[in-house]
Enzyme design. Structure first.
Site, PDB file in Angstrom:
ATOM      1  N   GLY A 265       0.815  -1.218   0.000  1.00 20.95           N
ATOM      2  CA  GLY A 265       0.000   0.000   0.000  1.00 20.95           C
ATOM      3  C   GLY A 265       0.842   1.258   0.000  1.00 20.95           C
TER       4      GLY A 265
ATOM      5  NE  ARG B 297      -4.921   5.345  -2.121  1.00 21.49           N
ATOM      6  CZ  ARG B 297      -5.943   5.231  -1.264  1.00 21.49           C
ATOM      7  NH1 ARG B 297      -6.220   6.228  -0.441  1.00 21.49           N
ATOM      8  NH2 ARG B 297      -6.671   4.135  -1.235  1.00 21.49           N
TER       9      ARG B 297
ATOM     10  CG  ASP C 216      -6.542  -7.511  -3.099  1.00 22.31           C
ATOM     11  OD1 ASP C 216      -6.256  -7.482  -1.882  1.00 22.31           O
ATOM     12  OD2 ASP C 216      -7.708  -7.394  -3.525  1.00 22.31           O
ATOM     13  CB  VAL C 217      -2.111  -7.435   0.962  1.00 28.15           C
ATOM     14  CG1 VAL C 217      -0.915  -6.626   0.508  1.00 28.15           C
ATOM     15  CG2 VAL C 217      -3.159  -6.551   1.603  1.00 28.15           C
TER      16      VAL C 217
ATOM     17  CG  ASN D 133       1.261   1.281   4.917  1.00 30.61           C
ATOM     18  OD1 ASN D 133       1.064   2.025   5.867  1.00 30.61           O
ATOM     19  ND2 ASN D 133       0.763   1.549   3.706  1.00 30.61           N
TER      20      ASN D 133
ATOM     21  CE1 TYR E 120      -8.109   0.403  10.256  1.00 28.49           C
ATOM     22  CE2 TYR E 120      -8.259   1.354  12.456  1.00 28.49           C
ATOM     23  CZ  TYR E 120      -7.601   1.217  11.253  1.00 28.49           C
ATOM     24  OH  TYR E 120      -6.399   1.872  11.045  1.00 28.49           O
TER      25      TYR E 120
ATOM     26  CB  ILE F 181      -1.618   9.487  10.324  1.00 22.64           C
ATOM     27  CG1 ILE F 181      -1.002   8.707  11.507  1.00 22.64           C
ATOM     28  CG2 ILE F 181      -0.547   9.949   9.328  1.00 22.64           C
ATOM     29  CD1 ILE F 181       0.003   9.445  12.358  1.00 22.64           C
TER      30      ILE F 181
HETATM   31  P1  NAP Z   1      -4.894   5.309   2.972  1.00 19.12           P
HETATM   32  O1  NAP Z   1      -4.425   6.697   2.751  1.00 19.12           O
HETATM   33  O2  NAP Z   1      -6.337   5.000   2.862  1.00 19.12           O
HETATM   34  O3  NAP Z   1      -4.031   4.343   2.021  1.00 19.12           O
HETATM   35  C1  NAP Z   1      -4.272   2.971   2.053  1.00 19.12           C
HETATM   36  C2  NAP Z   1      -3.228   2.264   1.221  1.00 19.12           C
HETATM   37  O4  NAP Z   1      -3.443   0.845   1.346  1.00 19.12           O
HETATM   38  C3  NAP Z   1      -3.351   2.589  -0.241  1.00 19.12           C
HETATM   39  O5  NAP Z   1      -2.042   2.667  -0.772  1.00 19.12           O
HETATM   40  C4  NAP Z   1      -4.089   1.383  -0.824  1.00 19.12           C
HETATM   41  O6  NAP Z   1      -3.765   1.087  -2.170  1.00 19.12           O
HETATM   42  C5  NAP Z   1      -3.548   0.284   0.063  1.00 19.12           C
HETATM   43  N1  NAP Z   1      -4.426  -0.890   0.083  1.00 19.12           N
HETATM   44  C6  NAP Z   1      -5.683  -0.984   0.560  1.00 19.12           C
HETATM   45  N2  NAP Z   1      -6.153  -2.229   0.393  1.00 19.12           N
HETATM   46  C7  NAP Z   1      -5.166  -2.938  -0.213  1.00 19.12           C
HETATM   47  C8  NAP Z   1      -5.038  -4.258  -0.653  1.00 19.12           C
HETATM   48  N3  NAP Z   1      -6.045  -5.136  -0.505  1.00 19.12           N
HETATM   49  N4  NAP Z   1      -3.875  -4.660  -1.219  1.00 19.12           N
HETATM   50  C9  NAP Z   1      -2.846  -3.789  -1.380  1.00 19.12           C
HETATM   51  N5  NAP Z   1      -2.913  -2.497  -0.986  1.00 19.12           N
HETATM   52  C10 NAP Z   1      -4.068  -2.081  -0.422  1.00 19.12           C
HETATM   53  O7  NAP Z   1      -4.470   4.809   4.435  1.00 19.12           O
HETATM   54  P2  NAP Z   1      -3.299   5.283   5.422  1.00 19.12           P
HETATM   55  O8  NAP Z   1      -3.885   6.249   6.371  1.00 19.12           O
HETATM   56  O9  NAP Z   1      -2.080   5.624   4.659  1.00 19.12           O
HETATM   57  O10 NAP Z   1      -3.100   3.918   6.225  1.00 19.12           O
HETATM   58  C11 NAP Z   1      -1.985   3.067   6.042  1.00 19.12           C
HETATM   59  C12 NAP Z   1      -1.953   2.093   7.220  1.00 19.12           C
HETATM   60  O11 NAP Z   1      -1.853   2.825   8.432  1.00 19.12           O
HETATM   61  C13 NAP Z   1      -3.225   1.247   7.352  1.00 19.12           C
HETATM   62  O12 NAP Z   1      -2.881  -0.056   7.754  1.00 19.12           O
HETATM   63  C14 NAP Z   1      -4.004   1.957   8.442  1.00 19.12           C
HETATM   64  O13 NAP Z   1      -4.864   1.085   9.117  1.00 19.12           O
HETATM   65  C15 NAP Z   1      -2.865   2.432   9.317  1.00 19.12           C
HETATM   66  N6  NAP Z   1      -3.211   3.548  10.196  1.00 19.12           N
HETATM   67  C16 NAP Z   1      -3.627   4.740   9.694  1.00 19.12           C
HETATM   68  C17 NAP Z   1      -3.938   5.777  10.573  1.00 19.12           C
HETATM   69  C18 NAP Z   1      -4.399   7.123  10.113  1.00 19.12           C
HETATM   70  O14 NAP Z   1      -4.768   7.949  10.987  1.00 19.12           O
HETATM   71  N7  NAP Z   1      -4.380   7.432   8.833  1.00 19.12           N
HETATM   72  C19 NAP Z   1      -3.830   5.574  11.964  1.00 19.12           C
HETATM   73  C20 NAP Z   1      -3.400   4.347  12.427  1.00 19.12           C
HETATM   74  C21 NAP Z   1      -3.088   3.345  11.537  1.00 19.12           C
HETATM   75  P3  NAP Z   1      -4.538   1.829  -3.422  1.00 19.12           P
HETATM   76  O15 NAP Z   1      -3.996   3.240  -3.427  1.00 19.12           O
HETATM   77  O16 NAP Z   1      -4.140   1.058  -4.618  1.00 19.12           O
HETATM   78  O17 NAP Z   1      -6.000   1.781  -3.106  1.00 19.12           O
END
Ligand code: NAP
Length: 258
Positions: free
Chosen positions: A11, A14, A62-63, A89, A162, A195
């Site tokens: 992932g 972005r 797709d993971v 990630n 989640y 984040i």
């Molecule tokens: P995001 O902006 O929504 O980005 C999600 C990323 O995951 C995208 O690159 C997406 O790919 C990829 N993805 C989703 N499903 C996938 C799949 N089945 N196979 C491969 N790639 C997949 O999310 P983020 O905020 O950067 O979050 C990244 C990680 O941090 C996640 O695990 C999330 O739970 C964790 N996290 C986030 C926050 C927060 O506040 N943002 C807080 C705690 C933890 P595409 O672009 O191709 O769709």
């Protein structure tokens, strides 16, 4: 042994994954940018890395589909000749937030498969490959980093699936840390707070208000760069006697305060 270490970041097109991929590339790592559907963003990440002199490849997978894991690993090793780091990630929030009394089996399965089952089995396959690479003398002290969440211990009954997935990932970190230590493979959880990414954009006003009111000791949103900094800190190799650790990147959210 090829000089440039190689990291597979799921992932990474972005959000936090992009930040991690860019930070690793800036630190001379070869990076695999994995994405699921957003090809444009994935190639943007690749351009950003290449423009600043880094090395990367882009791999779609797709993971949550276990059948796609082997190719991801084989392509990584074919291109870089090694695999030193997996960053689990990729993750999703439920498509619709619903009270726990209304959570659907579909949403539960979807979130658990992307956030937990996929990373669990990808890690299993990567770990086997890393063991082979260590034994062959191709890599030394490879690492696995899981991007968890404060949702592993904070109750949000409107996105229970989640929270459960992230609590499961935390145990997954401990299990693999324990099992892989004998092979010299360390496993860490990096636990972000709030984040600023696409994932949190729908709740921006709510979080602006909460942060303004002092929800976190450090009163600001976290950034992808904050999380990426923790990844870089771990891979520097200054924590040789630690494994299974949780590194909070949450502005002090986890602190109990009076
Ligand atoms: P995001 O902006 O929504 O980005 C999600 C990323 O995951 C995208 O690159 C997406 O790919 C990829 N993805 C989703 N499903 C996938 C799949 N089945 N196979 C491969 N790639 C997949 O999310 P983020 O905020 O950067 O979050 C990244 C990680 O941090 C996640 O695990 C999330 O739970 C964790 N996290 C986030 C926050 C927060 O506040 N943002 C807080 C705690 C933890 P595409 O672009 O191709 O769709």
């Amino acid at each position: 042994m090829s000089e440039r270490k190689a990291a597979l970041v799921t992932g990474a097109g972005r959000g936090i994954g992009r930040g991690i991929a860019m930070a690793l590339a800036n630190n001379q790592w070869g990076v695999v940018i994995n994405y699921r559907s957003n090809e444009k963003k994935a190639f943007q990440t690749a351009h950003l890395i290449k423009d600043s002199g880094g090395t990367c490849i882009v791999l779609k997978a797709d993971v949550s589909r276990l059948s796609e894991h082997r190719r991801l690993i084989e392509e990584t090793v074919r291109h870089f000749g090694r695999l030193d780091l997996l960053v689990n990630n990729a993750g999703i929030a439920p498509r619709q937030r619903r009270d726990i009394l209304e959570t659907t089996a579909n949403s539960y399965d979807k979130v658990m498969t992307v956030n937990l089952k996929g990373p669990f089995f990808l890690t299993q396959l990567v770990a086997r490959k890393m063991i082979d690479l260590v034994e062959a003398g191709t890599v030394e002290a490879p690492k696995i980093i899981n991007i968890g969440s404060i949702s592993a211990y904070v109750s949000s009954p409107n996105r229970s699936e989640y929270c459960i997935s992230k609590a499961g990932m935390s145990m997954m970190t401990m299990l693999y840390a324990d099992r892989l230590a004998e092979h010299g493979i360390q496993v860490f959880e990096i636990r972000p707070g709030i984040i600023d990414t696409d994932m949190t954009s729908a709740a921006k006003e709510k979080y602006d208000r909460l942060i303004g009111e002092g929800l976190t000791s450090i009163r600001r949103w976290g950034t992808a760069e904050d999380v990426a900094g923790a990844v870089v800190a771990v891979v520097q190799g200054y924590l040789p006697f630690s494994t299974g650790e949780i590194i909070n990147v949450d502005g002090g959210f986890h602190l109990r305060r009076l």
